[in-house]
Motif scaffolding. Sequence first.
Motif, PDB file in Angstrom:
ATOM      1  N   VAL A 158      47.970  13.337  23.497  1.00 35.86           N
ATOM      2  CA  VAL A 158      47.105  14.407  23.997  1.00 35.86           C
ATOM      3  C   VAL A 158      47.439  15.725  23.303  1.00 35.86           C
ATOM      4  N   PHE A 175      42.183  17.137  24.748  1.00 37.31           N
ATOM      5  CA  PHE A 175      41.867  15.986  23.911  1.00 37.31           C
ATOM      6  C   PHE A 175      42.842  14.846  24.222  1.00 37.31           C
ATOM      7  N   ASP A 177      43.762  10.864  22.866  1.00 36.23           N
ATOM      8  CA  ASP A 177      43.571   9.834  21.844  1.00 36.23           C
ATOM      9  C   ASP A 177      44.271   8.574  22.340  1.00 36.23           C
ATOM     10  N   ALA A 211      32.745  14.939  21.208  1.00 33.85           N
ATOM     11  CA  ALA A 211      34.166  14.986  20.861  1.00 33.85           C
ATOM     12  C   ALA A 211      34.355  14.589  19.405  1.00 33.85           C
ATOM     13  N   ALA A 214      37.640   9.878  16.172  1.00 33.10           N
ATOM     14  CA  ALA A 214      39.035   9.481  16.030  1.00 33.10           C
ATOM     15  C   ALA A 214      39.200   8.631  14.771  1.00 33.10           C
ATOM     16  N   HIS A 218      41.451   3.968  16.817  1.00 34.29           N
ATOM     17  CA  HIS A 218      41.700   4.875  17.940  1.00 34.29           C
ATOM     18  C   HIS A 218      40.366   5.237  18.600  1.00 34.29           C
ATOM     19  N   ARG A 219      40.467   5.759  19.796  1.00 30.10           N
ATOM     20  CA  ARG A 219      39.290   6.294  20.468  1.00 30.10           C
ATOM     21  C   ARG A 219      39.675   7.609  21.137  1.00 30.10           C
ATOM     22  N   GLY A 220      38.826   8.595  20.979  1.00 28.33           N
ATOM     23  CA  GLY A 220      39.142   9.906  21.531  1.00 28.33           C
ATOM     24  C   GLY A 220      38.132  10.355  22.571  1.00 28.33           C
ATOM     25  N   GLU A 221      38.612  11.118  23.534  1.00 30.40           N
ATOM     26  CA  GLU A 221      37.757  11.787  24.508  1.00 30.40           C
ATOM     27  C   GLU A 221      38.185  13.239  24.615  1.00 30.40           C
ATOM     28  N   GLU A 222      37.208  14.104  24.890  1.00 30.26           N
ATOM     29  CA  GLU A 222      37.486  15.520  25.078  1.00 30.26           C
ATOM     30  C   GLU A 222      36.869  15.975  26.400  1.00 30.26           C
TER      31      GLU A 222
END
Length: 390
Positions: A158, A175, A177, A211, A214, A218-222
Amino acid sequence: MFQEVAAGKTVALPWSNVKRLALPLVLALAAPGCFYVEQINQRPSVSIRQLSDGTPARGSRLDFSAQLDDPDGDPVAPSWRAFACTTGVDPAPDCDATAFDSGTEDDFNFTVPVTRTDGTPVLAVRVLLDATDERGATARPEQELVVAIGDGLPVLAVRKVSLHDFVTGSAIHLFADVTDPDDGAPAVSLAWTAFSPAGNPTFSLTENPTAPPAVTGHRGEEYVLVAGAPGDWDVQVIATDPIGQTAKTDFLLVVTDDAPPCIASESPIAEAGQTLPLFEVTQFEVPVVTDDLDTYPPELVDSDAGAAAFRWTLATNGGARAPLAIAGNAVELDPARFHSGDVLDLRVEVADRVDRQASFAACGDALASCALDPAVPSCTQRQTWHVEVQ
């Protein structure tokens, strides 16, 4: 006494004659090369030896070896099969009907699949081993080994970003990840929860659908937090994989109030108690104002950023202070508009989006300079020029 049949009549033979007839028959049957009984082919024996240590995870490599033995010394051929399972306790419902790998060598190795054929996670592998010697004898019973498969935990990383020093009313970007060693990042869900300081429940926590992408795997969220009050805030993120294994992390945020703006420079520079001569048109200005959100010149880095406001007043010869209809950061004074010897007090006060009129009133009108926050006396919001027209 035995009887002998000869020419239609029966003749009794003495017992001694019977013995003389039987002996040659027994000797003939016992003579070498005349009678052969084939040796019985015994079954081979077999066992499974697992070469991999520890609890394997999905996607990892497993190695086995067949321990073979044949009482007759015949060559033995192994036959391996491996099935993906949930528990492996009851093969019928708990394992796939079709083997995902097989082999006929003494050594057997494979990569543990991530899911069964129906898409459910693999939690066990059932390994079967048969063995047959060159004359067709098969080992009994068939050897079976059930290996429990572990689940790799999700991995969370994060970071937090605030363009405005984590102040109330501004967007704080959070953020997360996530990766997962066996399920893959898309299969992991993220749950976000904000915990506000006691007595300060006002906030918004919303996902940013745009967002940043990534890296592969990986996968990212914001998420964006806007805190309505100062204090210690906690935003918790929990990552859960399809089996229910979790990883948790927290954003610990110290949110402060939007501090008063600061006059960073003024022109012309006037020392306390100094009187400046006004003999030509002169511009008085505040070139730079610093602030958490409202600066000058405006730094419109995002939707939260704004511009500082200016309030100008003028007092002539100690009279009442009159507001000037000027909203910008500068005022021009022309000596031709005044009488020689007039004394002018030109004052500017800078403001941000927070209503601070009560604080200015507490500062008092007589002070040429004013710091609304006594803890930061170098940050002033008022500048007064004392001018004499010449």
